[in-house]
Design a protein around this motif. Structure first.
Motif, PDB file in Angstrom:
ATOM      1  N   LEU A 115       0.821  -1.212   0.000  1.00 50.86           N
ATOM      2  CA  LEU A 115       0.000   0.000   0.000  1.00 50.86           C
ATOM      3  C   LEU A 115       0.854   1.261   0.000  1.00 50.86           C
ATOM      4  CD1 LEU A 115      -2.720  -1.009   2.631  1.00 50.86           C
ATOM      5  CD2 LEU A 115      -2.981  -0.922   0.150  1.00 50.86           C
ATOM      6  N   LEU A 116       2.001   1.192   0.667  1.00 52.18           N
ATOM      7  CA  LEU A 116       2.825   2.379   0.863  1.00 52.18           C
ATOM      8  C   LEU A 116       3.703   2.701  -0.351  1.00 52.18           C
ATOM      9  CD1 LEU A 116       3.257   4.390   3.187  1.00 52.18           C
ATOM     10  CD2 LEU A 116       5.218   3.008   3.902  1.00 52.18           C
ATOM     11  N   ALA A 117       4.171   1.667  -1.043  1.00 46.79           N
ATOM     12  CA  ALA A 117       5.125   1.887  -2.134  1.00 46.79           C
ATOM     13  C   ALA A 117       4.595   2.834  -3.217  1.00 46.79           C
ATOM     14  CB  ALA A 117       5.544   0.551  -2.738  1.00 46.79           C
ATOM     15  N   PRO A 118       3.368   2.667  -3.722  1.00 46.90           N
ATOM     16  CA  PRO A 118       2.901   3.601  -4.757  1.00 46.90           C
ATOM     17  C   PRO A 118       2.775   5.034  -4.242  1.00 46.90           C
ATOM     18  CG  PRO A 118       1.536   1.617  -4.691  1.00 46.90           C
ATOM     19  CD  PRO A 118       2.389   1.590  -3.466  1.00 46.90           C
ATOM     20  N   LEU A 119       2.497   5.196  -2.952  1.00 40.33           N
ATOM     21  CA  LEU A 119       2.357   6.538  -2.399  1.00 40.33           C
ATOM     22  C   LEU A 119       3.706   7.234  -2.293  1.00 40.33           C
ATOM     23  CD1 LEU A 119      -0.217   5.816   0.474  1.00 40.33           C
ATOM     24  CD2 LEU A 119      -0.672   6.721  -1.813  1.00 40.33           C
ATOM     25  N   LEU A 120       4.731   6.491  -1.891  1.00 39.04           N
ATOM     26  CA  LEU A 120       6.058   7.089  -1.726  1.00 39.04           C
ATOM     27  C   LEU A 120       6.787   7.235  -3.055  1.00 39.04           C
ATOM     28  CD1 LEU A 120       7.322   5.254   1.504  1.00 39.04           C
ATOM     29  CD2 LEU A 120       6.497   7.612   1.310  1.00 39.04           C
ATOM     30  N   ALA A 121       6.633   6.247  -3.930  1.00 36.07           N
ATOM     31  CA  ALA A 121       7.381   6.267  -5.187  1.00 36.07           C
ATOM     32  C   ALA A 121       6.653   7.018  -6.295  1.00 36.07           C
ATOM     33  CB  ALA A 121       7.674   4.843  -5.645  1.00 36.07           C
ATOM     34  N   ALA A 122       5.324   7.106  -6.198  1.00 37.00           N
ATOM     35  CA  ALA A 122       4.504   7.770  -7.220  1.00 37.00           C
ATOM     36  C   ALA A 122       4.666   7.131  -8.590  1.00 37.00           C
ATOM     37  CB  ALA A 122       4.822   9.264  -7.289  1.00 37.00           C
ATOM     38  N   GLN A 123       5.127   5.889  -8.631  1.00 38.93           N
ATOM     39  CA  GLN A 123       5.269   5.156  -9.888  1.00 38.93           C
ATOM     40  C   GLN A 123       5.429   3.675  -9.562  1.00 38.93           C
ATOM     41  OE1 GLN A 123       8.788   6.662 -11.758  1.00 38.93           O
ATOM     42  NE2 GLN A 123      10.172   5.891 -10.189  1.00 38.93           N
ATOM     43  N   GLY A 124       5.300   2.840 -10.581  1.00 39.47           N
ATOM     44  CA  GLY A 124       5.459   1.415 -10.384  1.00 39.47           C
ATOM     45  C   GLY A 124       6.912   1.026 -10.199  1.00 39.47           C
ATOM     46  N   PRO A 125       7.152  -0.257  -9.892  1.00 36.88           N
ATOM     47  CA  PRO A 125       8.546  -0.704  -9.726  1.00 36.88           C
ATOM     48  C   PRO A 125       9.325  -0.542 -11.012  1.00 36.88           C
ATOM     49  CG  PRO A 125       7.022  -2.574  -9.784  1.00 36.88           C
ATOM     50  CD  PRO A 125       6.181  -1.343  -9.697  1.00 36.88           C
ATOM     51  N   PRO A 126      10.553  -0.042 -10.940  1.00 39.84           N
ATOM     52  CA  PRO A 126      11.338   0.191 -12.167  1.00 39.84           C
ATOM     53  C   PRO A 126      11.885  -1.107 -12.741  1.00 39.84           C
ATOM     54  CG  PRO A 126      12.659   0.675 -10.238  1.00 39.84           C
ATOM     55  CD  PRO A 126      11.280   0.352  -9.730  1.00 39.84           C
ATOM     56  N   ALA A 127      12.206  -1.083 -14.014  1.00 34.78           N
ATOM     57  CA  ALA A 127      12.858  -2.222 -14.654  1.00 34.78           C
ATOM     58  C   ALA A 127      14.314  -2.291 -14.199  1.00 34.78           C
ATOM     59  CB  ALA A 127      12.782  -2.090 -16.172  1.00 34.78           C
ATOM     60  N   ILE A 128      14.811  -3.498 -13.996  1.00 35.74           N
ATOM     61  CA  ILE A 128      16.182  -3.697 -13.538  1.00 35.74           C
ATOM     62  C   ILE A 128      17.056  -4.021 -14.738  1.00 35.74           C
ATOM     63  CG2 ILE A 128      17.680  -5.053 -12.024  1.00 35.74           C
ATOM     64  CD1 ILE A 128      15.251  -5.647 -10.301  1.00 35.74           C
ATOM     65  N   ALA A 129      18.183  -3.336 -14.826  1.00 36.91           N
ATOM     66  CA  ALA A 129      19.113  -3.580 -15.930  1.00 36.91           C
ATOM     67  C   ALA A 129      19.610  -5.017 -15.884  1.00 36.91           C
ATOM     68  CB  ALA A 129      20.293  -2.613 -15.843  1.00 36.91           C
ATOM     69  N   PRO A 130      19.776  -5.665 -17.040  1.00 40.18           N
ATOM     70  CA  PRO A 130      20.201  -7.080 -17.053  1.00 40.18           C
ATOM     71  C   PRO A 130      21.497  -7.336 -16.290  1.00 40.18           C
ATOM     72  CG  PRO A 130      19.455  -6.411 -19.229  1.00 40.18           C
ATOM     73  CD  PRO A 130      19.495  -5.166 -18.397  1.00 40.18           C
ATOM     74  N   ASP A 131      22.450  -6.412 -16.369  1.00 42.47           N
ATOM     75  CA  ASP A 131      23.723  -6.645 -15.698  1.00 42.47           C
ATOM     76  C   ASP A 131      23.647  -6.412 -14.192  1.00 42.47           C
ATOM     77  OD1 ASP A 131      23.283  -3.961 -15.898  1.00 42.47           O
ATOM     78  OD2 ASP A 131      25.356  -3.438 -16.406  1.00 42.47           O
ATOM     79  N   ALA A 132      22.510  -5.910 -13.700  1.00 40.77           N
ATOM     80  CA  ALA A 132      22.344  -5.667 -12.262  1.00 40.77           C
ATOM     81  C   ALA A 132      21.438  -6.696 -11.598  1.00 40.77           C
ATOM     82  CB  ALA A 132      21.782  -4.267 -12.032  1.00 40.77           C
ATOM     83  N   ARG A 133      20.862  -7.602 -12.375  1.00 40.88           N
ATOM     84  CA  ARG A 133      19.865  -8.518 -11.811  1.00 40.88           C
ATOM     85  C   ARG A 133      20.460  -9.510 -10.829  1.00 40.88           C
ATOM     86  NH1 ARG A 133      16.632  -9.581 -17.532  1.00 40.88           N
ATOM     87  NH2 ARG A 133      15.642  -7.500 -17.615  1.00 40.88           N
ATOM     88  N   LEU A 134      21.641 -10.021 -11.110  1.00 39.36           N
ATOM     89  CA  LEU A 134      22.246 -10.996 -10.214  1.00 39.36           C
ATOM     90  C   LEU A 134      22.584 -10.363  -8.868  1.00 39.36           C
ATOM     91  CD1 LEU A 134      23.290 -13.853  -9.801  1.00 39.36           C
ATOM     92  CD2 LEU A 134      25.490 -13.131 -10.760  1.00 39.36           C
ATOM     93  N   GLU A 135      23.187  -9.186  -8.893  1.00 34.43           N
ATOM     94  CA  GLU A 135      23.519  -8.507  -7.640  1.00 34.43           C
ATOM     95  C   GLU A 135      22.255  -8.127  -6.874  1.00 34.43           C
ATOM     96  OE1 GLU A 135      26.069  -4.651  -5.978  1.00 34.43           O
ATOM     97  OE2 GLU A 135      25.906  -5.030  -8.144  1.00 34.43           O
ATOM     98  N   ALA A 136      21.238  -7.655  -7.585  1.00 28.66           N
ATOM     99  CA  ALA A 136      19.984  -7.300  -6.928  1.00 28.66           C
ATOM    100  C   ALA A 136      19.340  -8.516  -6.280  1.00 28.66           C
ATOM    101  CB  ALA A 136      19.027  -6.675  -7.944  1.00 28.66           C
ATOM    102  N   ALA A 137      19.364  -9.642  -6.963  1.00 30.61           N
ATOM    103  CA  ALA A 137      18.786 -10.867  -6.400  1.00 30.61           C
ATOM    104  C   ALA A 137      19.543 -11.303  -5.152  1.00 30.61           C
ATOM    105  CB  ALA A 137      18.799 -11.979  -7.441  1.00 30.61           C
ATOM    106  N   ALA A 138      20.873 -11.172  -5.175  1.00 36.08           N
ATOM    107  CA  ALA A 138      21.680 -11.575  -4.016  1.00 36.08           C
ATOM    108  C   ALA A 138      21.356 -10.725  -2.798  1.00 36.08           C
ATOM    109  CB  ALA A 138      23.164 -11.467  -4.363  1.00 36.08           C
ATOM    110  N   TRP A 139      21.301  -9.410  -2.976  1.00 31.99           N
ATOM    111  CA  TRP A 139      20.965  -8.543  -1.856  1.00 31.99           C
ATOM    112  C   TRP A 139      19.551  -8.799  -1.354  1.00 31.99           C
ATOM    113  CZ3 TRP A 139      24.522  -6.512   0.862  1.00 31.99           C
ATOM    114  CH2 TRP A 139      25.700  -5.993   0.297  1.00 31.99           C
TER     115      TRP A 139
END
Length: 334
Positions: A193-217
């Motif tokens: 409920l809070l994410a759309p209010l704070l971000a004012a947009q949907g979840p951003p697309a993740i760059a292909p070269d950043a997906r592995l690091e993002a998944a690990a974190w």
């Protein structure tokens, strides 16, 4: 009321661990620049990790009272507020505002539940209020009140947690894992409920070269901080008095303040108050040019502080670009 030493040690340890929670959280935000959607993502991971254990204990969950389940879910919602507060505010200030919790817990215990409260606890609360007021005055300038989205999220999370921890202590009788599953479900619901209010947009697309690091974190935060450490915390919360839990959790204040000063260059303490206040005044002047307040990141070269902001270039590359605009060869040095 008797004190369980193991439960007390667990709360202190979990508090210290959560004092470092902001580090991987902001690292993940630096990779994906997703702001409050990060909190939702890590909570989904925690729910998935805990779901098999919750399914095995579904009988206990069905037998639990509505008050118990609501208290646990409310606790998760309070932690979701806290997680987002760490993205949007100064770490030490948000943590301190959350740790007004012992005040709310003591008032609930005394005036709602009728539990006796010793004079030293009132004295400790008074000293804590004075200290927090000095920190807020030094970090923000002017009145010692919360400023900005992050501060208010930290304050609201502490209030909700005081109410939730009291309800968990009084009503919850389920095991730690299934209790934490409901806890994370409550957090995920509020984060959604809070994410759309704070971000004012949907979840951003993740760059292909950043997906592995993002998944690990994401797996690390959701699995270790939320699923594992909070299961131990749920066990201890059932045993200890809520006001004592709030006091023992203040190990997070120490670890969070020190780590923020060392890793995020956030000044903290009386000696740094004037410089920190001046820095915030300059920061607010810069923020007038921004469309909205955005999450903060680790202050190191090459890491964007705001979602969608390009990483800072090294000084040499900036000089090269200036040379290019002037018609000079970037490879030639004067």
């Amino acid at each position: 009321m008797p004190v369980n030493p193991l439960a007390s040690a667990a709360v202190v340890g979990v508090g210290a661990l959560w004092g470092l929670y902001w580090v991987p959280l902001r690292q993940l935000d630096a990779v994906v620049r997703a702001g409050p959607w990060i909190t939702l993502a890590v909570l989904v991971v925690a729910c998935v990790a805990l779901a098999p254990l919750a399914w095995r204990a579904r009988g206990r969950l069905r037998a639990a009272s509505n008050r118990a389940l609501a208290s646990v879910a409310l606790g998760g919602a309070s932690f979701a507020l806290y997680s987002n507060g760490l993205l949007y505010g100064d770490v030490a200030v948000v943590i301190l505002l959350f740790y007004l919790t012992p005040i709310w817990s003591t008032l609930i215990a005394r005036f709602w539940l009728g539990w006796p409260v010793s004079w030293w606890r009132y004295a400790a609360i008074a000293c804590g209020l004075v200290g927090i007021a000095l920190v807020l005055r030094g970090s923000h300038g002017g009145l010692p009140l919360p400023h900005g989205v992050g501060d208010w999220l930290g304050l609201a999370s502490g209030m909700l947690w005081a109410l939730a921890s009291t309800g968990i202590h009084v009503h919850a009788r389920t095991g730690p894992a299934e209790t934490n599953f409901v806890f994370c479900l409550g957090g995920a619901a509020l984060a959604l409920l809070l994410a759309p209010l704070l971000a004012a947009q949907g979840p951003p697309a993740i760059a292909p070269d950043a997906r592995l690091e993002a998944a690990a974190w994401t797996l690390l935060i959701g699995g270790f901080w939320w699923a594992l450490s909070l299961s131990a915390f749920m066990w201890a919360t059932r045993i200890l008095e809520p006001a004592r839990v709030g006091i023992l959790l203040m190990s997070e204040v120490i670890v969070g303040a020190v780590s923020a000063a060392l890793l995020a260059a956030e000044a903290f303490g009386a000696a740094d108050g004037r410089g920190h206040a001046a820095g915030h005044r300059r920061g607010r002047a810069r923020d007038h040019a921004r469309p909205a307040q955005r999450p903060r990141g680790l202050r190191r070269a090459g890491v964007a502080r705001d979602p969608g902001e390009a990483p800072a270039e090294p000084p040499e590359q900036q000089q090269d670009h200036q040379r290019g605009h002037q018609g000079l060869d970037p490879g030639r040095r004067p």
